[in-house]
Design an enzyme around this catalytic site. Structure first.
Site, PDB file in Angstrom:
ATOM      1  N   GLU A 137       9.644   8.850 -16.683  1.00  0.00           N
ATOM      2  CA  GLU A 137       8.309   9.421 -16.915  1.00  0.00           C
ATOM      3  C   GLU A 137       7.828   9.156 -18.339  1.00  0.00           C
ATOM      4  O   GLU A 137       6.675   8.802 -18.571  1.00  0.00           O
ATOM      5  CB  GLU A 137       8.321  10.927 -16.647  1.00  0.00           C
ATOM      6  CG  GLU A 137       8.369  11.273 -15.175  1.00  0.00           C
ATOM      7  CD  GLU A 137       8.397  12.784 -14.957  1.00  0.00           C
ATOM      8  OE1 GLU A 137       7.572  13.256 -14.178  1.00  0.00           O
ATOM      9  OE2 GLU A 137       9.233  13.471 -15.567  1.00  0.00           O
ATOM     10  N   HIS A 139       0.827  -1.219   0.000  1.00  0.00           N
ATOM     11  CA  HIS A 139       0.000   0.000   0.000  1.00  0.00           C
ATOM     12  C   HIS A 139       0.858   1.265   0.000  1.00  0.00           C
ATOM     13  O   HIS A 139       0.435   2.308   0.494  1.00  0.00           O
ATOM     14  CB  HIS A 139      -0.952   0.040   1.210  1.00  0.00           C
ATOM     15  CG  HIS A 139      -1.690  -1.237   1.432  1.00  0.00           C
ATOM     16  ND1 HIS A 139      -2.932  -1.484   0.888  1.00  0.00           N
ATOM     17  CD2 HIS A 139      -1.343  -2.358   2.110  1.00  0.00           C
ATOM     18  CE1 HIS A 139      -3.323  -2.698   1.241  1.00  0.00           C
ATOM     19  NE2 HIS A 139      -2.377  -3.262   1.975  1.00  0.00           N
ATOM     20  N   LYS A 168      15.359  22.182 -10.251  1.00  0.00           N
ATOM     21  CA  LYS A 168      14.743  20.931 -10.685  1.00  0.00           C
ATOM     22  C   LYS A 168      15.689  20.018 -11.462  1.00  0.00           C
ATOM     23  O   LYS A 168      16.462  20.457 -12.275  1.00  0.00           O
ATOM     24  CB  LYS A 168      13.531  21.225 -11.585  1.00  0.00           C
ATOM     25  CG  LYS A 168      12.358  21.855 -10.860  1.00  0.00           C
ATOM     26  CD  LYS A 168      11.676  20.887  -9.903  1.00  0.00           C
ATOM     27  CE  LYS A 168      10.917  19.823 -10.616  1.00  0.00           C
ATOM     28  NZ  LYS A 168       9.556  20.175 -10.925  1.00  0.00           N
ATOM     29  N   SER A 219      14.414  22.266 -15.449  1.00  0.00           N
ATOM     30  CA  SER A 219      13.237  23.081 -15.723  1.00  0.00           C
ATOM     31  C   SER A 219      13.705  24.431 -16.226  1.00  0.00           C
ATOM     32  O   SER A 219      14.726  24.959 -15.775  1.00  0.00           O
ATOM     33  CB  SER A 219      12.428  23.258 -14.435  1.00  0.00           C
ATOM     34  OG  SER A 219      11.611  24.402 -14.543  1.00  0.00           O
TER      35      SER A 219
END
Ligand code: ARG
Length: 461
Positions: free
Chosen positions: A287, A153, A280, A274
């Site tokens: 992704e 979980h 970043k 970024s």
């Protein structure tokens, strides 16, 4: 090519709409190989003379050269890769070129080309999968003793070793390789000889052509041979499972590289920044791979839907098989390439992983097992440990940081030997059976995994 029956030409729009050469030209090598084998067989059975065969074969080889040197002009009005090459052959070698299509149809020709193409791509994909799975074993071997939290979980559950986690990925990918190897057997059957749908009146020798092209056998039924694309669907299904697995791995990498986890770093060469937020470093590769899984699932659905209502035998619908199949091939290959390069370069933060396992009460089950071994029924032990955890939460302490007196208020069965089972190392080492997370088991599993990789029936070509 079929002018005889027609009284007017197709409109430019219809010619373009019905053409496939824009995307099927990538089959040129298989198309030429298939034609060379077909001409060789025709000469063998006496349908072509040896001189005719040689002229055709040399012409085809020259065309292949032209294509590879960028000297070939693909014509939309010639519809597809097959008619482009055949027309060029006749231009080059004269009337004898028109004999190549004897005893053959584009229907069996295209089915043959796709199978040859897919077979070669499967072999390529299997090689990349092999590199990725080997890389996983190398990394796992460096981390048989590295402790991290295992999750259920997405909540800290029990400590595991990082090597064990990597071997879970390995298992998924080895099954994927097995599926591809299995799929390849059904891909590698030859449709040629089915002609348009019913076979041909020439005394062809299909087994000879099949041997020349490296097929394992021929498609037994001519109607089935030209019409079914289940082999492509099967590949897309295997490819979808690969993408599903890569997507799960990606998801974990994305979580692990976040500031909240910090378990792992991905080297800069696999990341981007970024344009607005200077701090970043984004895990782009995982992704994108996670995102691309959707394309391949879509390719699978597209092909299933394409096939499901087609009556026997060939229908033009089948021209739509190529783009989804090519897309699935390209996508799964590129995603595997990215992973094969990136995975061995992952940099785990050992101290952070260990600390996360330590902070999550991950040895609570070990305390319960300890009490069971002292005679308490498991359910009662569960209750005792639950209370101890509640105290730990209140005091912001791990179970191993509670004093003996504190622990004993929940059960007098607890003695000072309890601290050895509450350590992370003790916890993982205790799961010492086949398939368990103990370092000794992980080392043994890596040994077996190397053997399995070595015995996978990879295609030799
Ligand atoms: N371009 C066609 C395809 O991709 C080749 C077969 C065409 N056959 C036909 N009878 N129209 O499927």
């Amino acid at each position: 090519m079929w002018g005889g029956r027609f009284s007017e030409a197709t409109t430019a729009f219809v010619a373009e709409f019905t053409a496939s050469v824009q995307f099927d030209q990538r089959l040129y090598r298989q198309d030429i190989a298939g034609s060379i084998a077909h001409a060789t067989m025709l000469a063998q059975v006496g349908v072509l003379t040896e001189t005719e065969r040689d002229t055709i074969v040399n012409g085809l080889k020259a065309i292949q050269d032209d294509i590879e040197q960028g000297r070939f002009e693909w014509r939309i009005d010639l519809e597809d890769v097959h008619m482009n090459i055949e027309a060029r052959l006749t231009e080059r070698v004269g009337t004898v070129g028109k004999k190549l299509h004897t005893g053959r149809s584009r229907n069996d020709q295209v089915a043959t080309d796709i199978r040859l193409y897919l077979r070669d791509e499967i072999d390529d994909i299997l090689k990349i999968l092999h590199r990725l799975t080997s890389g996983l074993l190398t990394l796992a071997a460096q981390h048989t003793d590295t402790i991290m939290p295992g999750f259920t979980h997405l909540q800290t559950a029990q400590p595991v070793t990082f090597g064990h986690h990597l071997l879970a990925w390995f298992e998924m990918l080895v099954r994927d390789a097995e599926r591809l190897i299995d799929c390849r057997q059904r891909v590698n059957r030859m449709p040629l000889g089915a002609a348009a749908l019913a076979g041909t009146t020439y005394p062809i020798d299909r087994r000879l052509t099949a041997t020349l092209l490296g097929f394992d056998g021929v498609c037994e039924n001519s109607l089935d041979a030209v019409s079914d694309r289940d082999f492509a669907i099967e590949f897309c299904s295997a490819a979808s499972l690969i993408m599903m697995h890569l997507s799960r791995m990606s998801e974990e990498l994305i979580l692990w590289t976040s500031a909240q986890f910090r378990f792992v770093q991905i080297p800069d060469r696999f990341c981007t920044g970024s344009s607005i937020m200077p701090q970043k470093k984004n895990p782009d590769v995982p992704e994108l791979v996670r995102g691309k899984s959707g394309r391949v699932f879509g390719d699978l659905m597209g092909l299933l839907t394409l096939m499901k209502a087609q009556p026997l035998a060939y229908n033009k619908d089948n021209q739509e098989d190529k783009e989804p199949l090519f897309d699935a091939i390209d996508t799964v290959r590129n995603c595997l390439l990215a992973f094969a390069d990136m995975v061995p370069a992952l940099q785990p933060n050992l101290a952070v992983m260990r600390e996360a396992a330590f902070r999550g009460f991950s040895t609570a089950t070990d305390l319960a097992d300890y009490l069971v071994k002292k005679g308490l029924p498991f359910r009662d032990a569960h209750e005792v440990v639950g209370k101890a955890v509640a105290l730990g939460v209140a005091e912001e302490k791990d179970l191993s940081e509670l004093s003996l007196a504190q622990l004993q208020q929940f059960s007098t069965l607890i003695g000072d030997d309890v601290y050895s089972v509450l350590t992370l190392e003790g916890s993982v080492a205790a799961r010492n059976h086949l398939g368990g997370t103990a370092p000794a088991q992980v080392r043994a599993a890596i040994e077996r995994a190397h053997n399995r990789l070595a015995t996978l029936q990879l295609p030799s070509s």
